[in-house]
Design a protein around this motif. Structure first.
Motif, mmCIF file in Angstrom:
data_model
loop_
_atom_site.group_PDB
_atom_site.id
_atom_site.type_symbol
_atom_site.label_atom_id
_atom_site.label_comp_id
_atom_site.label_asym_id
_atom_site.label_seq_id
_atom_site.Cartn_x
_atom_site.Cartn_y
_atom_site.Cartn_z
ATOM 1 N N ASP A 1 61.002 -35.431 26.887
ATOM 2 C CA ASP A 1 60.010 -35.455 27.967
ATOM 3 C C ASP A 1 60.341 -34.467 29.080
ATOM 4 N N ARG A 2 61.647 -34.060 29.156
ATOM 5 C CA ARG A 2 62.026 -33.123 30.218
ATOM 6 C C ARG A 2 61.850 -31.659 29.805
ATOM 7 N N ILE A 3 61.733 -31.408 28.539
ATOM 8 C CA ILE A 3 61.658 -30.022 28.061
ATOM 9 C C ILE A 3 60.373 -29.368 28.545
ATOM 10 N N GLU A 4 60.554 -28.222 29.208
ATOM 11 C CA GLU A 4 59.408 -27.426 29.653
ATOM 12 C C GLU A 4 59.653 -25.979 29.277
ATOM 13 N N PHE A 5 58.739 -25.299 28.740
ATOM 14 C CA PHE A 5 58.862 -23.877 28.448
ATOM 15 C C PHE A 5 57.997 -23.114 29.427
ATOM 16 N N ASP A 6 58.691 -22.396 30.370
ATOM 17 C CA ASP A 6 57.980 -21.640 31.397
ATOM 18 C C ASP A 6 58.375 -20.173 31.271
ATOM 19 N N PRO A 7 57.519 -19.331 30.699
ATOM 20 C CA PRO A 7 57.842 -17.899 30.535
ATOM 21 C C PRO A 7 58.156 -17.222 31.864
ATOM 22 N N HIS A 8 57.579 -17.712 32.952
ATOM 23 C CA HIS A 8 57.809 -17.118 34.267
ATOM 24 C C HIS A 8 59.263 -17.315 34.702
ATOM 25 N N VAL A 9 59.792 -18.542 34.472
ATOM 26 C CA VAL A 9 61.183 -18.831 34.840
ATOM 27 C C VAL A 9 62.134 -17.965 34.002
ATOM 28 N N LEU A 10 61.851 -17.855 32.686
ATOM 29 C CA LEU A 10 62.684 -17.025 31.809
ATOM 30 C C LEU A 10 62.680 -15.574 32.282
ATOM 31 N N ASN A 11 61.535 -15.085 32.706
ATOM 32 C CA ASN A 11 61.427 -13.719 33.195
ATOM 33 C C ASN A 11 62.250 -13.510 34.467
ATOM 34 N N GLU A 12 62.217 -14.519 35.357
ATOM 35 C CA GLU A 12 63.012 -14.435 36.591
ATOM 36 C C GLU A 12 64.504 -14.375 36.280
ATOM 37 N N ILE A 13 64.923 -15.186 35.320
ATOM 38 C CA ILE A 13 66.345 -15.179 34.936
ATOM 39 C C ILE A 13 66.736 -13.823 34.361
ATOM 40 N N GLU A 14 65.884 -13.263 33.490
ATOM 41 C CA GLU A 14 66.175 -11.960 32.907
ATOM 42 C C GLU A 14 66.292 -10.896 33.997
ATOM 43 N N ASN A 15 65.392 -10.948 34.966
ATOM 44 C CA ASN A 15 65.438 -9.967 36.063
ATOM 45 C C ASN A 15 66.722 -10.113 36.881
ATOM 46 N N ARG A 16 67.117 -11.373 37.124
ATOM 47 C CA ARG A 16 68.333 -11.609 37.898
ATOM 48 C C ARG A 16 69.562 -11.082 37.147
ATOM 49 N N LEU A 17 69.608 -11.306 35.844
ATOM 50 C CA LEU A 17 70.725 -10.810 35.050
ATOM 51 C C LEU A 17 70.757 -9.286 35.013
ATOM 52 N N ASP A 18 69.574 -8.656 34.991
ATOM 53 C CA ASP A 18 69.518 -7.187 35.029
ATOM 54 C C ASP A 18 70.105 -6.655 36.329
ATOM 55 N N ILE A 19 69.800 -7.323 37.438
ATOM 56 C CA ILE A 19 70.331 -6.904 38.741
ATOM 57 C C ILE A 19 71.854 -7.033 38.764
ATOM 58 N N ILE A 20 72.348 -8.163 38.249
ATOM 59 C CA ILE A 20 73.804 -8.379 38.220
ATOM 60 C C ILE A 20 74.486 -7.332 37.343
ATOM 61 N N ASN A 21 73.901 -7.029 36.176
ATOM 62 C CA ASN A 21 74.486 -6.019 35.285
ATOM 63 C C ASN A 21 74.486 -4.637 35.922
ATOM 64 N N SER A 22 73.436 -4.350 36.680
ATOM 65 C CA SER A 22 73.380 -3.064 37.381
ATOM 66 C C SER A 22 74.516 -2.941 38.394
ATOM 67 N N LEU A 23 74.777 -4.029 39.137
ATOM 68 C CA LEU A 23 75.882 -4.021 40.105
ATOM 69 C C LEU A 23 77.228 -3.922 39.386
ATOM 70 N N LYS A 24 77.336 -4.585 38.237
ATOM 71 C CA LYS A 24 78.591 -4.534 37.489
ATOM 72 C C LYS A 24 78.897 -3.113 37.017
ATOM 73 N N ARG A 25 77.868 -2.372 36.624
ATOM 74 C CA ARG A 25 78.089 -0.992 36.197
ATOM 75 C C ARG A 25 78.614 -0.129 37.344
ATOM 76 N N LYS A 26 78.233 -0.469 38.562
ATOM 77 C CA LYS A 26 78.626 0.334 39.723
ATOM 78 C C LYS A 26 79.931 -0.123 40.368
ATOM 79 N N TYR A 27 80.132 -1.445 40.450
ATOM 80 C CA TYR A 27 81.160 -1.940 41.365
ATOM 81 C C TYR A 27 82.239 -2.836 40.732
ATOM 82 N N GLY A 28 82.083 -3.217 39.472
ATOM 83 C CA GLY A 28 83.123 -4.056 38.893
ATOM 84 C C GLY A 28 82.669 -4.758 37.640
ATOM 85 N N LYS A 29 83.610 -5.244 36.853
ATOM 86 C CA LYS A 29 83.295 -5.859 35.572
ATOM 87 C C LYS A 29 82.779 -7.289 35.709
ATOM 88 N N THR A 30 83.104 -7.937 36.831
ATOM 89 C CA THR A 30 82.677 -9.322 37.038
ATOM 90 C C THR A 30 82.126 -9.468 38.450
#
Length: 577
Positions: free
Chosen positions: A294-323
């Protein structure tokens, strides 16, 4: 000390191993027998420029190996920095292989190393004095340390204080240099640092955030599959299908049936109890599955936000550090640097004041040290000229030359050893100007100068093995006797290898080796033999009288050996006192 010298296919030597001991190791032999070949081989092993002409005719390669036993903390540090470990019993093996195609390979304890590293390490092991270049006295950068080794403990305390101040001084100078510089470059750096700080801050990173996002992304990306499996499992467990009852209903009926027969047998009672326990557990799991479904929800918008956030973090990692931790640490560092630059005027004033104070303190300490060195140098000059005079260099003038260097603003240039630049100067003949030691051509003169220094500094010199070649050039009689006595004195604290033609020197040997050249079937070979007592008498007699041995020269040789033995025994008694 040097334990073994192994030579194979080098010049006239086909294969040879010589074992040395502490004390004075004397090597003699007829002219042309190949005594200097041993010195050439040692020089090659410790880093002299490779020369394929030394390879024995008809051979593809030549091998020289030196085996040392040593225990010096400074050497241990150098070896450790290069990943080299001692063999058992502090054994160090230097190996050099020369190939006919001009290639050479150097090894330390079987690890291939550069020739420059071999040269660096050999400075702690061996000093060769004669016609060759591997002589510590030839390098003026060593002279200040030689002079200081002649000093008392007070100088060492002063030097330690200067070195500590000097390191502080250089550190502050580096900080100041990083703050000064071109104004345009300064503004560029401020803009860059500010941009980087703002870019990292805008992302509002949280520790362990990336791990949480990856978990959430994995769940959302697979939510349809998860929902399908969970829903279907709930139906099988609780609802059943059109044609079949649910698993809970079936298990309930089985448990009920067993409850009617459980009283007939204890085993049936245990089974009945187990069935009800499974039933209750299954009902609990079924309820959990329903709640999760009953708790399972599939929201493509939330998944997209997470992907965007991970892209931002990976971009910073390429510039400033591995973690994320690395990025935040970098942000803290550049923020401090930015604050330092923005407040640089105040910091520059503070650093400049601190540097000026350190410079004044360094100058006062260095001048104090310089005065002590000059007092010591006068004593050293007198002792060196006295020693050289006893070695038949009576017209020598020896001088410890002091100089200081200034920068373009006419301020003293400091080193970790103070302000003094020291070089030993010498004039070996009347009327000749003083010259650096490196300008002396004669190998015999250079060897006797080093012998004078080693006699004076025998107790404090740290190089364990000394090789003297050509030390007897131009001397005889009483001077030769004095040279032999001084070698015996130094050999009480150092291992010495000495090539000589003089019986006055050879008689002081703790070990006497004879170098002989033989021609066999048209091939010339050089070998080394360790002489026993009677053989030593014959060799001393040969050195005294030439080819033909007479009873008189033999008796003279015996007498000389007894005199040498008496001198060394008296020397040992003095050393004990």
């Amino acid at each position: 000390m040097l334990l073994d010298l192994y030579i194979e296919n080098f010049a006239l030597i086909e294969k040879m191993r010589v074992s040395f001991t502490n004390g004075l190791n004397i090597l003699t032999g007829e002219t042309g027998a190949g005594k200097s070949i041993l010195i050439d081989a040692v020089n090659m092993a410790i880093g002299l420029r490779a020369d394929k002409n030394f390879i024995r005719t008809g051979c593809e390669k030549s091998t020289i190996q030196l085996i040392f036993q040593c225990n010096q903390s400074a050497l241990n540090d150098v070896l450790r920095d290069h990943g080299i470990e001692f063999e058992n019993d502090q054994i160090l093996i230097l190996t050099r292989e020369l190939y006919i195609n001009g290639r050479s390979v150097s090894r330390i304890n079987d690890k291939i190393v550069t020739v420059s590293l071999v040269r660096e390490i050999s400075k702690y092991l061996i000093d060769i004095h004669g016609q060759h270049e591997h002589q510590s006295l030839l390098y003026s950068e060593n002279h200040i340390d030689i002079l200081d080794s002649f000093a008392d403990k007070e100088i060492y305390a002063l030097k330690a204080e200067i070195e500590e101040k000097y390191q502080l001084f250089k550190n502050q100078e580096r900080k100041l240099a990083s703050l000064y510089g071109n104004e345009i470059e300064r503004e560029r750096k401020i803009d860059l640092l500010r941009f980087q700080v703002n870019e990292i801050d805008a992302c509002k990173l949280i520790n362990n955030e990336e791990e949480t996002l990856l978990t959430e992304r994995n769940l959302l990306a697979n939510s349809e599959k998860i929902h399908e499996v969970v829903s279907q499992s709930y139906e099988y467990l609780f609802d059943g299908t059109d044609h079949n009852k649910s698993l809970i209903d079936i298990l309930g009926h089985i448990a009920s049936d067993f409850s009617h027969i459980k009283d007939y047998d204890p085993t049936l009672a245990d089974i009945s109890q187990g069935l009800y326990e499974i039933l209750y557990k299954l009902e609990d799991l079924t309820r959990d599955i329903r709640l999760y479904r009953d708790r399972i929800e599939f929201d493509p918008h939330v998944l997209n936000e997470i992907e965007n956030r991970l892209d931002i973090i990976n971009s910073l990692k390429r510039k400033y550090g591995k973690t994320i931790d690395d990025i935040l640490s970098y942000r803290h560092r550049i923020h401090s640097e930015l604050e330092e630059i923005l407040n640089s005027e105040e910091i520059i004033q503070y650093l400049q004041k601190d540097i000026d104070q350190l410079r004044d303190e360094l100058l006062a300490l260095s001048e104090k040290l310089s005065e002590k060195r000059k007092a010591i140098s006068n004593e050293l000059e007198t002792k060196v000229m006295k020693e050289l005079s006893s070695l038949n260099m009576k017209s020598v003038t020896f001088k410890v030359n002091f100089s200081v260097q200034f920068d373009k603003e006419h301020r003293h240039i400091f080193t970790a050893k103070g302000i003094d630049h020291i070089e030993f100067l010498i004039s070996t003949n009347p009327g000749e100007p003083l010259k650096p030691l490196s300008k002396i051509v004669s190998g015999g003169e250079m060897s006797r100068i080093m012998l004078a220094f080693k006699t004076i500094l025998a107790a404090v010199d740290n190089i364990p093995t000394l090789i003297f070649d050509e030390i007897d050039t131009g001397i005889s009689g009483r001077t030769a006797t004095i040279v032999g006595e001084k070698l015996a004195l130094i050999s009480s604290t150092h291992q010495i290898l000495c090539i000589t033609h003089l019986p006055q020197i050879a008689l002081m040997a703790d070990n006497h080796f004879y170098i002989v050249k033989n021609s066999i079937e048209g091939h010339t070979k050089t070998n080394v033999e360790k002489l026993k007592n009677n053989e030593r008498i014959d060799e001393l007699a040969r050195l005294l009288g030439g080819v033909s041995l007479t009873q008189l020269t033999i008796e003279h040789a015996k007498e000389m050996l007894e005199q040498g033995k008496t001198f060394k025994e008296n020397l040992k008694e003095k050393m004990k006192k």
